[in-house]
Design a protein around this motif. Sequence first.
Motif, PDB file in Angstrom:
ATOM      1  N   TRP A   1      18.539  90.799  58.672  1.00 34.84           N
ATOM      2  CA  TRP A   1      19.432  91.498  57.745  1.00 34.84           C
ATOM      3  C   TRP A   1      18.661  92.201  56.641  1.00 34.84           C
ATOM      4  O   TRP A   1      19.114  93.184  56.095  1.00 34.84           O
TER       5      TRP A   1
ATOM      6  N   ALA B   1      22.557  98.698  59.587  1.00 36.46           N
ATOM      7  CA  ALA B   1      23.530  98.114  60.498  1.00 36.46           C
ATOM      8  C   ALA B   1      23.311  96.613  60.619  1.00 36.46           C
ATOM      9  O   ALA B   1      24.256  95.855  60.872  1.00 36.46           O
TER      10      ALA B   1
ATOM     11  N   TYR C   1      25.145  95.007  57.842  1.00 34.82           N
ATOM     12  CA  TYR C   1      26.560  95.158  58.141  1.00 34.82           C
ATOM     13  C   TYR C   1      27.014  94.117  59.165  1.00 34.82           C
ATOM     14  O   TYR C   1      28.071  93.505  59.047  1.00 34.82           O
ATOM     15  N   ARG C   2      26.150  93.896  60.168  1.00 35.91           N
ATOM     16  CA  ARG C   2      26.476  92.930  61.206  1.00 35.91           C
ATOM     17  C   ARG C   2      26.552  91.508  60.636  1.00 35.91           C
ATOM     18  O   ARG C   2      27.438  90.736  60.979  1.00 35.91           O
TER      19      ARG C   2
ATOM     20  N   LEU D   1      29.712  91.093  58.880  1.00 34.55           N
ATOM     21  CA  LEU D   1      30.786  90.995  59.862  1.00 34.55           C
ATOM     22  C   LEU D   1      30.863  89.593  60.452  1.00 34.55           C
ATOM     23  O   LEU D   1      31.938  89.004  60.582  1.00 34.55           O
TER      24      LEU D   1
ATOM     25  N   THR E   1      36.453  94.983  58.136  1.00 35.61           N
ATOM     26  CA  THR E   1      35.074  95.379  57.847  1.00 35.61           C
ATOM     27  C   THR E   1      34.876  96.875  58.062  1.00 35.61           C
ATOM     28  O   THR E   1      34.096  97.496  57.353  1.00 35.61           O
TER      29      THR E   1
ATOM     30  N   GLY F   1      33.495  98.779  55.093  1.00 39.74           N
ATOM     31  CA  GLY F   1      32.258  99.521  55.307  1.00 39.74           C
ATOM     32  C   GLY F   1      32.426 100.971  54.948  1.00 39.74           C
ATOM     33  O   GLY F   1      31.566 101.581  54.304  1.00 39.74           O
TER      34      GLY F   1
ATOM     35  N   MET G   1      23.657 103.479  62.660  1.00 39.64           N
ATOM     36  CA  MET G   1      24.468 103.645  61.453  1.00 39.64           C
ATOM     37  C   MET G   1      25.387 104.849  61.578  1.00 39.64           C
ATOM     38  O   MET G   1      25.162 105.893  60.973  1.00 39.64           O
TER      39      MET G   1
END
Lengths: 422, 369
Positions: free
Chosen positions: A10, A17, A20-21, A24, A40, A44, A136
């Motif tokens: 991360w 991304a 973001y994952r 999520l 999300t 986002g 992205m």
Amino acid sequence: MLSFLATDHWYDLRDLANLYRVVLEGLDHIFPTGLVYVLTALLGFIAFFVVFVLPSQLYVGVYGERRLIGRMQARQGPNRVGPLGLLQPVADAIKLLQKEALTPRSADRLIMWAAPVLFVAPAILIFAVIPFGPRMVFADIPVSLMYFLAISSLPVIASFMAGWSSNNKYSLFGAMRIVAMSISYEIPLVLGLLAVSVLSGTMSLQGMVYWQQDIPTWMILIQPIAFAVYFIGVSAELNRTPTDIAEAESEIVAGYLTEYSGMRWGLFYGMDIAYALGASAFAATIFFGGWSLFGLEQWVPPWLIFILKTYLFYFVFIWTRGTLPRLRIDQLMSFAWKFLLPIALINLLVVAVERLIWTSNDLPDAIVWAFGAVNIVLMVGIVFIWAKVFKYDPKKRPTKPRLVNEPGGYRPVDLEQGGPSL
Amino acid sequence: MSEIVKTEPFVMNIGPQHPSTHGVFRVKVTVDGEQITDAEMVIGYLHRSMEKLAEERTYTQNIPFTDRTDYLSSMSNNLGYCLAVEKLGGLSVPARGQAIRVIMAELQRLASHCMGAGAFANDTGAWQTPVMWFNRERERILDIFEMTSGARLTCNYMRIGGVAFELRSGFEEAVRNLLPRLQQTIADGQELLAENEIFIARARDVAVVSPETAIGASLTGPMLRGSGVAWDIRKADPYSGYEKYDFQIPIGYKGDAYDRFTVRLEEMRQSIKIVEQALDDLPGGPHSTEVPLAFRPPAGEAYARIESPRGELGYYLISDGGPSPFRFHIRPPSLINLSVLKEMTVGASVADAIIALGSVDIVVGEIDR
């Protein structure tokens, strides 16, 4: 294709991304199944708007533009509010919020209220298909080119609504002009982008970035005519000088925005910048390799490369605004129909033939460089031939007046006896 | 189709509140689409009754009024008025006073044309850049006026019989430092505008005034010279010692807006030449003759005219022997140059009408007085 991205951690900022994952996955533990995807995506998108679009609007579109044009015009630009005037756009926004949004008594209230709202929505939607990095992109749809073109022609309707509902003659002029110009420039714009799509064989913006990364090349080198057509067409669509006839200040005061005040005007102003940013992002994606930079994207975050390219392109918009006078509407129209449309069609034809040669003979990718050379020669040739056809010769035009020593009556110009050509 | 969709012309006001009317000036245009079918000028928003007020004041007290007619060229207005009074009273001006007047009038022409050229570029849509460049130099000229007379815009510097004060020390150096900068700015304007493809497309063949129309409407200044008529009062009827200086009259080719713009740029170059010559041989001696404050010229009438930045600026004075003029009349070049606006705009588009108005280079203070 994603092999160059080293990790899925991360904290690997090269690909947001990952972050973001992680968010999520974390939310998936809290919320019931399914809801998290909607939530999300929404979050986002809002975060992306707050992190990229809004600061870009404020600091590239408002502050940067005013500051740079100030430099071009031998003055300082905003430098009072905050250090280096950096808080000026914030102060402007607060001022606009405080001001009253007037509605003239004779205006069509509902349409006048709805126009700014309708103007804002597409400006946000445009960025959904723009790839900021290999993973992205909010909506990696296969026909994102079509999506972009469809969305970007929506604000014209909002502008027309604004101009019509204000019940002001200047506004009506602006509305008429923007509709006429938008229709004219949409056609060469689409034809120019169609040539890009034909050559790369995809309509996905992400696909075009991969195409340029694989060759590796930039589309502007292969398709200079398409780029020229796109740049001229998009500056007409966006009302930037030299084609800002819809809000031509010296002619029709503020065009379709004449009766708008307060934050309603501010929405138009801010979203104009967002459209220009969208067009810059689009140009950076299609013509300048998007987030790729000849292998450098392994080390530098791809989204940073992309944003810098977008800003550089936006700088060209600022530059032209600070330099060029405005064209008249009939000159703009004839330029679109008589010059841009034929050149876009010729380009499309040539590119289609090139694509056919490339795919049917199974040639290597490097052949696109040959195509690029052909297209550059074609562009120079077309410009040269058009100059010949219209007998364009800037050297022969007099740019300084005649000088006489003695006063007297009218001095005729001797055009026959080797006088200057006008 | 044509029975269902029908178009009709409508009346639109350009001004009195409009970014491009250069003051409170109004044109009522009837437009059919983008095309203008009729134009009616409405003036008088800035009327201050100067000509009547001047009849109540002494000749010297009237000089500040002239500052406020054409507020972009107060020095030229002072000069024209003082020449008229001197003609009326049969006074002469010492050589130094005349040379200082020429320097000031030419600097004022430079300042005024800076404004005219810049504002015209603004009318073509060059978003503020040329106007800022030209205004930068205009500010420097105004600094010199401030140094000399104490005021930047309404200088009130000239007096009957000469000028109000001697030049300050350092004046010559300041002007000599300024002139190369001005040359550079004119060259920049030439490159940025006069040789710009879009600018040529906008201004060439727009708002054409034929030489017959120009002479018939008694246009003067850059409007007349742009149409190719060689006429300059500094040459044709020299005043204040202009016959001593070497300069040329720029004339245009077609009489369009572009010609007027380039004529203005060239006039600036010629003005720089005149200022240099005047500085080179600035005579010594007194700057003014002694004239009593309550000056009473003999009964009679006089008309004096000068080449102001906008054209022939005339002052017509009738004296009844008293301390104030019996009649004080100004021939404003802006008003008379504006009279062809209808010919220039009818049949053109709205965008061209703005160009036409900008190329006249009006000052509303002078039109309405």
